[in-house]
Design a protein around this motif. Sequence first.
Motif, PDB file in Angstrom:
ATOM      1  N   TRP A 429       0.947  -0.972  -0.042  1.00 34.06           N
ATOM      2  CA  TRP A 429      -0.091   0.122  -0.126  1.00 34.06           C
ATOM      3  C   TRP A 429       0.922   1.225  -0.160  1.00 34.06           C
ATOM      4  O   TRP A 429       2.165   1.010   0.224  1.00 34.06           O
ATOM      5  CB  TRP A 429      -0.852   0.059   0.998  1.00 34.06           C
ATOM      6  N   GLY A 430       0.261   2.309  -0.226  1.00 31.60           N
ATOM      7  CA  GLY A 430       1.061   3.625  -0.175  1.00 31.60           C
ATOM      8  C   GLY A 430       1.696   3.778  -1.350  1.00 31.60           C
ATOM      9  O   GLY A 430       1.149   3.611  -2.496  1.00 31.60           O
ATOM     10  N   THR A 431       3.066   4.552  -1.633  1.00 32.58           N
ATOM     11  CA  THR A 431       3.652   4.936  -2.721  1.00 32.58           C
ATOM     12  C   THR A 431       3.717   3.634  -3.676  1.00 32.58           C
ATOM     13  O   THR A 431       3.974   3.945  -4.820  1.00 32.58           O
ATOM     14  CB  THR A 431       4.946   5.454  -2.592  1.00 32.58           C
ATOM     15  N   GLY A 432       3.992   2.325  -3.119  1.00 32.41           N
ATOM     16  CA  GLY A 432       4.309   1.128  -3.842  1.00 32.41           C
ATOM     17  C   GLY A 432       3.150   0.646  -4.595  1.00 32.41           C
ATOM     18  O   GLY A 432       3.355  -0.173  -5.615  1.00 32.41           O
ATOM     19  N   ILE A 433       2.012   1.094  -4.619  1.00 30.83           N
ATOM     20  CA  ILE A 433       0.934   0.969  -5.539  1.00 30.83           C
ATOM     21  C   ILE A 433       1.286   1.462  -6.795  1.00 30.83           C
ATOM     22  O   ILE A 433       1.132   0.645  -7.790  1.00 30.83           O
ATOM     23  CB  ILE A 433      -0.472   1.773  -4.962  1.00 30.83           C
ATOM     24  N   GLU A 434       1.850   2.573  -6.896  1.00 31.59           N
ATOM     25  CA  GLU A 434       2.241   2.992  -8.330  1.00 31.59           C
ATOM     26  C   GLU A 434       3.593   2.805  -9.003  1.00 31.59           C
ATOM     27  O   GLU A 434       3.759   2.724 -10.063  1.00 31.59           O
ATOM     28  CB  GLU A 434       1.947   4.579  -8.344  1.00 31.59           C
ATOM     29  N   LEU A 581       5.922   1.167 -14.379  1.00 36.54           N
ATOM     30  CA  LEU A 581       7.364   1.894 -14.796  1.00 36.54           C
ATOM     31  C   LEU A 581       7.056   3.177 -15.488  1.00 36.54           C
ATOM     32  O   LEU A 581       7.649   4.094 -15.289  1.00 36.54           O
ATOM     33  CB  LEU A 581       7.644   0.953 -16.098  1.00 36.54           C
ATOM     34  N   ASP A 582       5.710   3.488 -16.245  1.00 42.32           N
ATOM     35  CA  ASP A 582       5.598   4.789 -16.604  1.00 42.32           C
ATOM     36  C   ASP A 582       5.483   5.907 -15.408  1.00 42.32           C
ATOM     37  O   ASP A 582       6.016   7.029 -15.524  1.00 42.32           O
ATOM     38  CB  ASP A 582       4.328   4.751 -17.461  1.00 42.32           C
ATOM     39  N   PHE A 583       4.859   5.387 -14.420  1.00 42.86           N
ATOM     40  CA  PHE A 583       4.632   5.942 -12.953  1.00 42.86           C
ATOM     41  C   PHE A 583       6.452   6.574 -12.656  1.00 42.86           C
ATOM     42  O   PHE A 583       6.649   7.600 -12.369  1.00 42.86           O
ATOM     43  CB  PHE A 583       4.152   5.538 -12.121  1.00 42.86           C
ATOM     44  N   ALA A 584       7.133   5.442 -12.613  1.00 39.27           N
ATOM     45  CA  ALA A 584       8.596   5.601 -12.248  1.00 39.27           C
ATOM     46  C   ALA A 584       9.227   6.434 -13.195  1.00 39.27           C
ATOM     47  O   ALA A 584      10.227   7.346 -12.543  1.00 39.27           O
ATOM     48  CB  ALA A 584       9.079   4.159 -12.121  1.00 39.27           C
TER      49      ALA A 584
END
Length: 806
Positions: A429-434, A581-584
């Motif tokens: 959960w958190g930023t790891g979602i994206e 990956l696009d978010f990153a």
Amino acid sequence: MLMHGKYNSILRSMFLAVVLAGLISCRPCSFSGGPSLELARDGRTDYAVVKPEKLTKVDEYAVSTLTNYLFQITGAVFPVVSSGEVSPTNKCIFIGLGAQALKALGNDPLAKLKDQEHVTRSIGQNIYLYGKGIHGNLHSVMEFLGSSLAWRWYSVYEKPVISSMPSVTLSPFNRKKGFSYVSREVATQWNSDFYYQNGMNMGSEKWGKDTNSRFVPYLRNDKFVHSSFSYIPPSPDTVYSHTFKWLERTNYFETNPNFFSMSPAGKRIANRQLCFGNPDLRKELSKNILKHLAVVPGNQIITLDAADTPDTFCYCPECKALEKKYGGSIGPIYDYLVELCGLLKEKHPGVYVKTLAYRRDQSQKPPVLPAGGKIPDNLIISFAPIEDCYFADWTHPDPKIQETYADLKAWNAITHAGNLWAWLYPNPWGTGIEMPVGNLKRNINQMRLMHQAGVRGIFTDHCGYVQRSGLSEIQSYLIYKLMQDVNCDTDAILVEFTDHRFGAAAPLARKYLAELEQGREAMTNLPPGVRFSSPNLDDQTFPYLTAENIYRWQTYYDSMEKETAGTPDELLNVRVLRRELDFATLWKWFELKKAYPDYFKDHMSYAGRITAVNNATAQAGMKHRPMGEGTLQDFLAVIQGGGQSRALPQEFAGIDQSLIKQYQPRNYGRSGRKTAVDPGAAFGYAATIDNPDMPFQFGFYQWEARNPPKGKQGPRLSLERKDIVPGEYRLYRLGTITVTPDSWIWFSAKSWGTHLELGNRLYEPGADNLWEAWVSLKFNGPSYGGTATNDQVLCDRIICVRKADK
Ligand SMILES: [Zn+2]
């Protein structure tokens, strides 16, 4: 649901493989000989399906599921007949154990089976599908379809995979299978058939005696988790007061403050936990639980566990004495659970109590019992390791991670067989979602280690599934297979799944997944502040998201998109996996642009791809929930601002940087400019305030608090002319806020069109969520004493500083 074409070749080869496997596995058994079985020829069949004599709802479902799929696969209608209509010359598929089936199988074949075990076999020209337990016959039907007819259903977002085979000939077969995990619970989105047919039982197997109560009976459990305040609500304005409609009272803190935890300062507080050391509280709580069983018949399990707030249960002398008695912080609630289990055993035999083992300073650690002692046999322990860092499984040497696994094993030593269950957190959960997180092996390892430690029930707290996050569907499928057989060949399953999902791009998809997983596994020092969730977005939390890796992986995806360009379903699957990956990429945009200027040119193409995936319709027809819309806007704002970042103002000097988060609100208003590029703004960019008022008002609001009483709406500020310096950014302290999942910082009492969905970004389940909020604003125009012709208010940042728990 019938699917022709591209799957057929894959499935034919799979089909041949299973037929061969069937032949090999049958060789040692006594029924292996004999002629093959011609199930269908040219879309016609000689077979009839013989339904069980006493048809339960589950059996009805098993019969219709079998005949529907047989029709889709072969094109033949398989008539359903009852046992009495069968003549000795008929070819039959027997579901369950009627008189006819027993004649062939001998007396009581179930006696040789363990609970939930099921048998799929042929004898001569007949086929026998039966199993033990409430879903036994259904499990056997699904096993037959999967192993003999290559039926698959990989994802709820897809249709079942069915190969058209008008002619089917089977070699003799005899298979017995069971389940490694007796209780298999997941969140069931969209289509319950998908979960039933993949073997989920939602805990009903152990208790499901009432086989006719529902379509496929699920475990009756009105309140799933964190129930104590639902039975004793502190006040009518909390969410807990809505759980049980039959509960008469919702204002216990007003009349009985001693029912609630004492703070370290000796004060009774309404929003922590119950004071389980108080005999009057226990009496009232038991009374309400007994009432629950009386007014809502059919409950087979009662959940009684802690509220989802941190710290030990209570600081009163009675609770402290119970901590001492049981050698740990679990003492107060455990002592009550023993009492409750005794009461239910007497008044409601067969009803179980389920409780969380959760948080190191609450109930994760088991009570210390006399040697050989066990907890009550009607108590289920639901072990939920939320404090473990989501990058590590229990093979990681980190001492905290090892401590958790030791706690689980200690529970196993005192819990009755079958009553130790656990939560699995497949996705962070958190930023790891994206962000991309490779954790397939982590899930596999956790499930195997759980099983070794005696766990027999799994619940997946599966964040990302409703947004169709990149790994969620393969994670789920692997989990279903491991629930069935914890020693299954997960590598082979991964190959099969990815071949199906990505077609020609599958090898590269596997390469990406493997490299992503390696990045996670290389994290020998776990990042601070990461539990099952984390609000952090920095290099310490995601060390593998380097410019080099992101660039290389993007080039993999370019190839994968080319390889699937002619197959829209597979291309969408590639893009779903690419979304994180696009978010990153957007997060690291300036670094990437600098390192690979020829490749990273237009950030909007990445944003556009994310939005297209968010809006895509799945093959099975539904639209998943969009992922990270707020995060996407945040990244775009930063990029639009040119990547500049002004240092934090003086007020924040000396504060640990990891406790500080900065955000920008967004103008969702109907008209006018949404943003302003402004070199004076902290990030070179600011949000405009929709329809600004004067005095200028802004504040914090929790949407969950329905009609909150006055004074409980959260802090708000009203700025007069004297508070405003036109033309420059000035910082205003909004105050202390408790972030809830659906909470906002809003601007202008006339609009709220500009706001920050803070809960989306910052809320952490189970944490205190206490933050100090500051807002940076710039005013201009006549209403605010500025020189500009028109009124304009800009917000360039909102700064939140975490306050310590307690
Ligand atoms: Zn107490």
